[in-house]
Structure formats: structure tokens, C-alpha cells
Design a protein around this motif. Structure first.
Motif, PDB file in Angstrom:
ATOM      1  N   VAL A  76      -3.211  -4.090  -5.945  1.00 21.32           N
ATOM      2  CA  VAL A  76      -3.289  -4.529  -4.528  1.00 21.32           C
ATOM      3  C   VAL A  76      -4.690  -4.075  -4.177  1.00 21.32           C
ATOM      4  CG1 VAL A  76      -2.394  -4.155  -2.402  1.00 21.32           C
ATOM      5  CG2 VAL A  76      -0.860  -4.403  -4.309  1.00 21.32           C
ATOM      6  N   ASP A  77      -5.270  -5.215  -3.644  1.00 24.96           N
ATOM      7  CA  ASP A  77      -6.931  -4.876  -3.086  1.00 24.96           C
ATOM      8  C   ASP A  77      -6.661  -5.538  -1.459  1.00 24.96           C
ATOM      9  OD1 ASP A  77      -7.813  -4.291  -5.669  1.00 24.96           O
ATOM     10  OD2 ASP A  77      -7.894  -6.538  -5.997  1.00 24.96           O
ATOM     11  N   GLY A  78      -7.626  -4.892  -0.762  1.00 25.62           N
ATOM     12  CA  GLY A  78      -7.761  -4.983   0.598  1.00 25.62           C
ATOM     13  C   GLY A  78      -7.122  -4.270   1.462  1.00 25.62           C
ATOM     14  N   TRP A  79      -6.242  -3.511   1.034  1.00 21.84           N
ATOM     15  CA  TRP A  79      -5.349  -2.712   1.956  1.00 21.84           C
ATOM     16  C   TRP A  79      -5.497  -1.130   1.663  1.00 21.84           C
ATOM     17  CZ3 TRP A  79      -2.732  -4.611   6.083  1.00 21.84           C
ATOM     18  CH2 TRP A  79      -2.379  -5.973   5.847  1.00 21.84           C
ATOM     19  N   ILE A  81      -4.511   3.005   2.940  1.00 19.50           N
ATOM     20  CA  ILE A  81      -3.528   3.917   3.529  1.00 19.50           C
ATOM     21  C   ILE A  81      -3.844   3.878   5.083  1.00 19.50           C
ATOM     22  CG2 ILE A  81      -2.261   6.156   3.596  1.00 19.50           C
ATOM     23  CD1 ILE A  81      -2.043   4.712   1.072  1.00 19.50           C
ATOM     24  N   GLY A  82      -2.827   3.860   5.856  1.00 23.77           N
ATOM     25  CA  GLY A  82      -2.649   3.920   7.191  1.00 23.77           C
ATOM     26  C   GLY A  82      -3.163   2.515   7.953  1.00 23.77           C
ATOM     27  N   ASP A  83      -3.401   1.532   7.236  1.00 25.76           N
ATOM     28  CA  ASP A  83      -3.566   0.148   7.872  1.00 25.76           C
ATOM     29  C   ASP A  83      -2.456  -0.327   8.336  1.00 25.76           C
ATOM     30  OD1 ASP A  83      -6.143   0.144   7.027  1.00 25.76           O
ATOM     31  OD2 ASP A  83      -5.718  -1.369   5.276  1.00 25.76           O
ATOM     32  N   ARG A  84      -2.561  -0.820   9.419  1.00 26.91           N
ATOM     33  CA  ARG A  84      -1.299  -1.387  10.158  1.00 26.91           C
ATOM     34  C   ARG A  84      -0.916  -3.038   9.932  1.00 26.91           C
ATOM     35  NH1 ARG A  84      -0.366   1.276  16.386  1.00 26.91           N
ATOM     36  NH2 ARG A  84       0.356   3.177  15.400  1.00 26.91           N
ATOM     37  N   LEU A  85       0.107  -3.296   9.759  1.00 24.98           N
ATOM     38  CA  LEU A  85       0.427  -4.828   9.148  1.00 24.98           C
ATOM     39  C   LEU A  85       1.748  -5.375  10.124  1.00 24.98           C
ATOM     40  CD1 LEU A  85       3.058  -4.431   7.324  1.00 24.98           C
ATOM     41  CD2 LEU A  85       1.030  -3.787   5.833  1.00 24.98           C
ATOM     42  N   ILE A  86       1.664  -6.467   9.952  1.00 27.38           N
ATOM     43  CA  ILE A  86       3.073  -7.313  10.205  1.00 27.38           C
ATOM     44  C   ILE A  86       3.490  -8.135   8.891  1.00 27.38           C
ATOM     45  CG2 ILE A  86       2.864  -7.253  12.868  1.00 27.38           C
ATOM     46  CD1 ILE A  86       1.688 -10.149  12.507  1.00 27.38           C
ATOM     47  N   ALA A  87       4.564  -7.864   8.863  1.00 31.94           N
ATOM     48  CA  ALA A  87       5.299  -8.851   7.378  1.00 31.94           C
ATOM     49  C   ALA A  87       6.715  -9.330   7.601  1.00 31.94           C
ATOM     50  CB  ALA A  87       5.345  -7.803   6.170  1.00 31.94           C
ATOM     51  N   ILE A  88       6.948 -10.225   6.805  1.00 35.55           N
ATOM     52  CA  ILE A  88       8.136 -10.962   6.472  1.00 35.55           C
ATOM     53  C   ILE A  88       8.785 -10.591   5.206  1.00 35.55           C
ATOM     54  CG2 ILE A  88       9.650 -13.010   5.972  1.00 35.55           C
ATOM     55  CD1 ILE A  88       8.960 -12.715   9.209  1.00 35.55           C
ATOM     56  N   CYS A  89      10.220 -10.213   5.227  1.00 35.85           N
ATOM     57  CA  CYS A  89      10.694  -9.840   3.926  1.00 35.85           C
ATOM     58  C   CYS A  89      12.107 -10.576   3.972  1.00 35.85           C
ATOM     59  CB  CYS A  89      10.799  -8.199   3.755  1.00 35.85           C
ATOM     60  SG  CYS A  89      11.276  -7.417   5.385  1.00 35.85           S
ATOM     61  N   LEU A  98       9.854   0.671   3.681  1.00 40.43           N
ATOM     62  CA  LEU A  98      10.142  -0.873   3.400  1.00 40.43           C
ATOM     63  C   LEU A  98       9.361  -0.959   2.102  1.00 40.43           C
ATOM     64  CD1 LEU A  98      11.860  -3.001   3.579  1.00 40.43           C
ATOM     65  CD2 LEU A  98      10.243  -4.079   5.386  1.00 40.43           C
ATOM     66  N   ILE A  99       9.390  -1.615   1.200  1.00 40.84           N
ATOM     67  CA  ILE A  99       8.461  -2.216   0.101  1.00 40.84           C
ATOM     68  C   ILE A  99       8.368  -3.931   0.556  1.00 40.84           C
ATOM     69  CG2 ILE A  99       8.280  -2.939  -2.105  1.00 40.84           C
ATOM     70  CD1 ILE A  99       8.051   0.046  -1.953  1.00 40.84           C
ATOM     71  N   VAL A 100       6.896  -4.036   0.683  1.00 42.74           N
ATOM     72  CA  VAL A 100       6.492  -5.272   1.127  1.00 42.74           C
ATOM     73  C   VAL A 100       5.643  -6.006   0.048  1.00 42.74           C
ATOM     74  CG1 VAL A 100       5.168  -6.496   2.952  1.00 42.74           C
ATOM     75  CG2 VAL A 100       6.701  -4.723   3.666  1.00 42.74           C
ATOM     76  N   GLU A 101       5.735  -7.157  -0.367  1.00 45.79           N
ATOM     77  CA  GLU A 101       4.797  -8.011  -0.996  1.00 45.79           C
ATOM     78  C   GLU A 101       3.543  -7.877  -0.248  1.00 45.79           C
ATOM     79  OE1 GLU A 101       6.026 -11.668  -2.531  1.00 45.79           O
ATOM     80  OE2 GLU A 101       8.047 -10.845  -3.077  1.00 45.79           O
ATOM     81  N   ALA A 102       2.503  -7.652  -0.973  1.00 48.30           N
ATOM     82  CA  ALA A 102       1.100  -7.445  -0.199  1.00 48.30           C
ATOM     83  C   ALA A 102       0.807  -8.934   0.253  1.00 48.30           C
ATOM     84  CB  ALA A 102       0.180  -7.006  -1.215  1.00 48.30           C
ATOM     85  N   GLY A 103       1.200  -9.986  -0.323  1.00 51.92           N
ATOM     86  CA  GLY A 103       1.001 -11.357  -0.051  1.00 51.92           C
ATOM     87  C   GLY A 103       1.618 -11.853   1.018  1.00 51.92           C
ATOM     88  N   GLN A 104       2.606 -11.066   1.702  1.00 48.94           N
ATOM     89  CA  GLN A 104       3.385 -11.342   2.626  1.00 48.94           C
ATOM     90  C   GLN A 104       2.960 -10.846   4.020  1.00 48.94           C
ATOM     91  OE1 GLN A 104       5.835 -14.175   2.853  1.00 48.94           O
ATOM     92  NE2 GLN A 104       5.098 -14.610   0.638  1.00 48.94           N
ATOM     93  N   ALA A 105       2.080  -9.888   4.001  1.00 42.88           N
ATOM     94  CA  ALA A 105       1.570  -8.996   4.815  1.00 42.88           C
ATOM     95  C   ALA A 105       0.464  -9.564   5.578  1.00 42.88           C
ATOM     96  CB  ALA A 105       1.391  -7.745   4.370  1.00 42.88           C
ATOM     97  N   PHE A 106       0.366  -9.229   6.837  1.00 42.50           N
ATOM     98  CA  PHE A 106      -0.783  -9.872   7.781  1.00 42.50           C
ATOM     99  C   PHE A 106      -1.222  -8.490   8.638  1.00 42.50           C
ATOM    100  CE2 PHE A 106       1.931 -13.421   7.084  1.00 42.50           C
ATOM    101  CZ  PHE A 106       1.142 -14.494   6.529  1.00 42.50           C
ATOM    102  N   ARG A 107      -2.509  -8.328   8.618  1.00 43.03           N
ATOM    103  CA  ARG A 107      -3.146  -7.218   9.300  1.00 43.03           C
ATOM    104  C   ARG A 107      -2.852  -7.501  10.754  1.00 43.03           C
ATOM    105  NH1 ARG A 107      -6.441  -3.964   6.743  1.00 43.03           N
ATOM    106  NH2 ARG A 107      -6.797  -5.735   5.175  1.00 43.03           N
ATOM    107  N   LEU A 108      -2.391  -6.351  11.372  1.00 42.07           N
ATOM    108  CA  LEU A 108      -2.214  -6.317  12.905  1.00 42.07           C
ATOM    109  C   LEU A 108      -3.454  -5.921  13.689  1.00 42.07           C
ATOM    110  CD1 LEU A 108       0.046  -6.242  15.245  1.00 42.07           C
ATOM    111  CD2 LEU A 108       0.074  -3.744  15.031  1.00 42.07           C
ATOM    112  N   PRO A 109      -3.841  -6.904  14.378  1.00 40.09           N
ATOM    113  CA  PRO A 109      -5.244  -6.740  15.086  1.00 40.09           C
ATOM    114  C   PRO A 109      -5.316  -5.306  16.081  1.00 40.09           C
ATOM    115  CG  PRO A 109      -4.379  -8.889  15.397  1.00 40.09           C
ATOM    116  CD  PRO A 109      -3.183  -8.283  14.768  1.00 40.09           C
ATOM    117  N   PRO A 110      -6.231  -4.523  16.145  1.00 38.98           N
ATOM    118  CA  PRO A 110      -6.386  -3.398  16.732  1.00 38.98           C
ATOM    119  C   PRO A 110      -5.895  -3.507  18.236  1.00 38.98           C
ATOM    120  CG  PRO A 110      -8.387  -3.727  15.156  1.00 38.98           C
ATOM    121  CD  PRO A 110      -7.486  -4.979  15.143  1.00 38.98           C
ATOM    122  N   GLY A 111      -5.316  -2.763  18.731  1.00 44.09           N
ATOM    123  CA  GLY A 111      -5.182  -2.606  20.223  1.00 44.09           C
ATOM    124  C   GLY A 111      -3.898  -3.378  20.410  1.00 44.09           C
TER     125      GLY A 111
END
Length: 334
Positions: A76-79, A81-89, A98-111
Motif C-alpha cells: 500500500v502506497d500513499g497512506w 498512519i493517522g490519515d483520515r479517510l472515507i470508504a465503502i466496504c 475495520l479492514i478497508v481495501e486501500a483502493g476503496q478509500a478516499f482522503r477526507l479533506p482537512p477541516g
């Protein structure tokens, strides 16, 4: 970790808060500390074994989450520890980890609020696919939205307005009509509770026709089904597109002569299939939604927040069809 598990088929009251082992991420996976989990209609069905996907028990329902990366699997590249995300599982969101496929995760914009983030992808992802890909909605067209005060209905109003449509919102109460107007609906109409007899169905069809105007609705977005579908279809424009999104009011039976007379299309919307078959197009859609969210053109409305221990009540709230916006379980403080 704690998880709210479906041990046997049944309603929300059958869910049990249980201690389970904390999972480790495999190749291509992230372990996420779940911040919030949004509730969607499939969660109502899956615990009763009425959904097309049946996870092996015991399982935690919940397919839409926001979270923080706790551990990173091989490859897994691009992530970090501590990064916030949104994802579908597929399931498992009503749990502390929860275990999430990295390809199904999207970075949660700051703020941006993780509770709102948890409520974004499922409904708005379905809607942007429906309106952009299945309906090819054009600026200036009229969009009729049924069930317009639920999470998916509100998303259809906002995305429709972002795409330049005139939006007519059909709802069951004045409180819901106010919510629809607050997110941009141009017109609203109130309908009663089905089932409808012949006269009731005829009156509803006439109400739809009056609400959308003489030309009719170019696109109809139907996440409701049941006795509402045929009356709504009678208000469609010549060569209009009727979007089949969901059936909480029951699976309707359509007289296909209506499709012939209006030369219209009845088009299914299966976002899960689209997401699996067209991951890059889906990712492009989600990035567009995140841009609109940052710009203030869309914003998930939260009906109620529940703690994990009351996740069953959250599912019951959604099943009642009284929610205005999304029901979300906040798993942890942040």
C-alpha cells in the motif's frame, strides 16, 4: 475491539454488542479506527437476510465509514498512519476497527466533519452515477425526486442543482418539504401514504403532472418504488428517463404501454455494480463530489447521531422512513 454483530437473522433488536479480535491488514489493505458509520437501507435488509449480499455470521452491518489509518498492509502506497479517510466496504462498519481495501478509500479533506464524511459516498455516489451516467441529465431539464427528504433524496436535489437542473421534490410532510427547499429544491409537493386505490393513484399522478409542468419531468429519480412509481411515470416528459433506484415501499409493477406512449426509458441504477466494473470512473465521480462539498455546493445532512451501543436504534430509525437526511453512528470521539 467492540463490534455490533448480527448473530441471527432478524430486526435491529437482534444485534449484540460484542468484544471481538482486532484484525490485521493484509496486502493492499488498511486497518482503520472507525470514527463514524452511516446507515443505509441495505443495512435494514442485510440483517434480515433479505439483501442480495449475505455475509457469513456473525457480522457487523455498516458499509460506509469515516476513519483514521491505524496500520498499513504490504503493497500500500500513499497512506500514512493517522490519515483520515472515507470508504465503502461490504459490511463491518459498526465496529471500532475495520479492514478497508486501500483502493476503496478516499482522503477526507482537512477541516471537514468525519460524521458528514461518513454520509457522503453511498448516497451521493449513487446519485452522481444515476444522474450523470444513467440519465445524462442536462442543464435546464426538470428533475423529479421521490422520497426527496431522505439521505439519497437530498443528495439528488443537491447534485441535480449542481448539474443545472430544475428540481421538483416530492415528500410526505411539510417538515420534509422545508428540508428539501433548504438544500435547493425549486418546487415541492406533498403526497400521502400508500397503498393507493385507483382514485388515489389518479390523483397522485395529476399532482405530479402539475408539479413538474406541462412538458413533464425529463428525469425522474425514484428511490421509493411501490405505489408511487406508476403515478410518477405518468408525469414523465417525451423521451424522459425514469431511474429505478430502490424499493422501500415495495417493488412496483409498471404497465409498459406508458413507456411506449411517452417514448421514455426506464433505467436501472446499480451503483455497486458500477463501482466494481468501472472503478476509475467511480473515483472520478467521488473526487467531483469532494470538490462540490469543499465549495459548499453539497453537504450531507445528518438526521441523528447514535453511539455504537445504540446502532440497532439507528437502523430502526432509518427503517421507519421518518429520517430527514442520513442516520449516522458515531463510533468514537474525535
Amino acid at each position: 475491539m467492540k463490534a455490533l454483530l448480527s448473530i441471527r437473522p432478524g430486526g435491529p433488536e437482534t444485534l449484540e454488542l460484542t468484544e471481538v479480535p482486532t484484525p490485521g491488514p493484509g496486502p493492499g489493505e488498511l486497518r482503520v479506527r472507525v470514527l463514524a458509520c452511516a446507515i443505509n437501507y441495505p443495512d435494514v435488509l442485510v440483517i434480515e437476510d433479505k439483501y442480495q449480499f449475505k455475509p457469513p455470521r456473525p457480522f457487523a452491518p455498516g458499509a460506509e465509514i469515516s476513519g483514521e489509518v491505524e496500520a498499513i498492509g504490504p503493497g500500500v502506497d500513499g497512506w500514512n498512519i493517522g490519515d483520515r479517510l472515507i470508504a465503502i466496504c461490504s459490511h463491518g462498519g459498526l465496529a471500532e476497527q475495520l479492514i478497508v481495501e486501500a483502493g476503496q478509500a478516499f482522503r477526507l479533506p482537512p477541516g471537514l466533519d468525519p460524521v458528514e464524511g461518513a454520509a457522503l459516498v453511498f448516497t451521493y455516489g449513487t446519485t452522481i452515477h444515476a444522474l450523470a451516467d444513467r440519465a445524462a441529465l442536462q442543464a435546464g431539464e426538470t428533475l423529479l425526486v421521490l422520497g426527496a427528504a431522505g439521505g439519497i433524496g437530498l443528495s439528488a436535489i443537491e447534485v441535480g442543482k449542481a448539474m443545472g437542473a430544475t428540481v421538483v421534490a416530492a415528500v410526505s410532510s411539510e417538515e420534509k418539504a422545508a428540508a428539501a427547499r433548504a438544500v435547493g429544491a425549486d418546487r415541492t409537493l406533498l403526497y400521502g401514504s400508500g397503498p393507493f386505490d385507483k382514485d388515489g393513484a389518479k390523483a397522485l399522478a395529476q399532482a405530479f403532472k402539475e408539479a413538474v409542468g406541462k412538458e413533464g419531468a425529463h428525469v425522474i429519480y425514484d428511490p421509493v418504488g411501490g405505489d408511487y412509481t406508476e403515478p410518477a411515470l405518468r408525469s414523465i416528459a417525451w423521451e424522459g428517463r425514469y431511474l429505478v433506484v430502490g424499493f422501500p415501499a415495495g417493488i412496483p409493477h409498471l404497465p409498459l404501454n406508458l413507456a411506449l406512449l411517452k417514448s421514455c426509458d426506464v433505467r436501472g441504477v446499480f451503483w455497486g455494480g458500477f463501482m466494481a466494473r468501472e472503478p476509475e470512473r467511480n473515483r472520478h465521480h467521488i473526487e467531483q463530489l469532494l470538490t462540490w462539498w469543499r465549495e459548499g455546493m453539497i453537504r450531507p445532512r445528518i438526521d441523528r447521531r447514535y453511539p455504537l451501543a445504540d446502532g440497532g436504534a439507528a437502523i430502526a430509525r432509518l427503517a421507519s422512513r421518518e429520517a430527514i437526511g442520513k442516520v449516522v453512528v458515531q463510533i468514537t470521539e474525535f
